[in-house]
Enzyme design. Sequence first.
Site: not given
Ligand code: RUB
Length: 311
Positions: A130, A199
């Site tokens: 991701c 998340d």
């Molecule tokens: C994003 C996702 C990321 C976490 C952590 O999912 O799963 O790994 O949100 O991100 P989506 P961060 O694209 O559906 O929002 O470290 O940037 O907070």
Amino acid sequence: MPKNEIEKIADDIRTMRVRGAGRIARAAANALKIATAKTKAKTAADFKREIEHVSKILISTRPTAVSLPNAVRYVTLGLKQEHDSDLSALKKIIATRADEFINNSKEAVKRIGEIGANRISDGDVILTHCNSECALSVIKTAFKKGKQIKVIATESRPVWQGRLTVRELLKEGIPTTLIIDSAVRHFMRDVDEVIVGADSISANGAVVNKIGTSTIALAAHEARVLFFVAAETYKFHPETLVGRLVKIEERDPNEVVNLKSFPELKVLNPAFDVTPAEYVDLIITERGIIPPSAAYSVIRDIFEWKPGDKI
Ligand code: RUB
């Protein structure tokens, strides 16, 4: 009530123009600040009602990332504690706490990068999934410190956040390879550690992150590859202390396939999955590295939250 601006931010979060758990948390804090600057409320009571309404709109946008309600709760906590303050004092509280949240959040991402980089060795091959600011902060910081690393990034279908990740890494000059999600096990033998974001992290140390994360963790476990999670402490989910389960967001099937072409087809499109604590080697937070078994203490000690409180 500055309806349009708040609704636009809420819509940006819902449609993922603003995405990633940290970014949506900061967007929510900023929305509360905007609502405060633009309010037409004449009394403290009206203002409190308005902020409560805006909070509900923001929290309803995406259900899985606890960073969102945690940010709203952080910003509005002062307001709940103040019973006697006048309107201008309440406005000041929201604006100050919103700035505080946003600054702390940005600092946390940097600090996670510094701490996590210590766990990366020269020559490592890192797999990421991701697009996580925190995971990328670790990778970029390690590279900036002179570690000659290589990254394997997954596409992260159906929304293709992997493309954001490879763009960011290539911009830094980090050698990067893109693979399809289903190729993870095939390449796991080349990987030294997996680093992903989160998340939500529950009281038992289970990590909720982009769909596919738990399969990657399983493949890493099988291949004895380290599995790291990089996450700020506001990704820990207070309500899991009292048995609430993290809600997994189910998104539009049309992200997967155009349903007009398959009118009879049932499509399931969960955006996140749950990786059990036993597959997580460590969690890199801005307060240091912890084992997943320490999630309970993080929630108990860090949050100004008691069982029974609503978020
Ligand atoms: C994003 C996702 C990321 C976490 C952590 O999912 O799963 O790994 O949100 O991100 P989506 P961060 O694209 O559906 O929002 O470290 O940037 O907070």
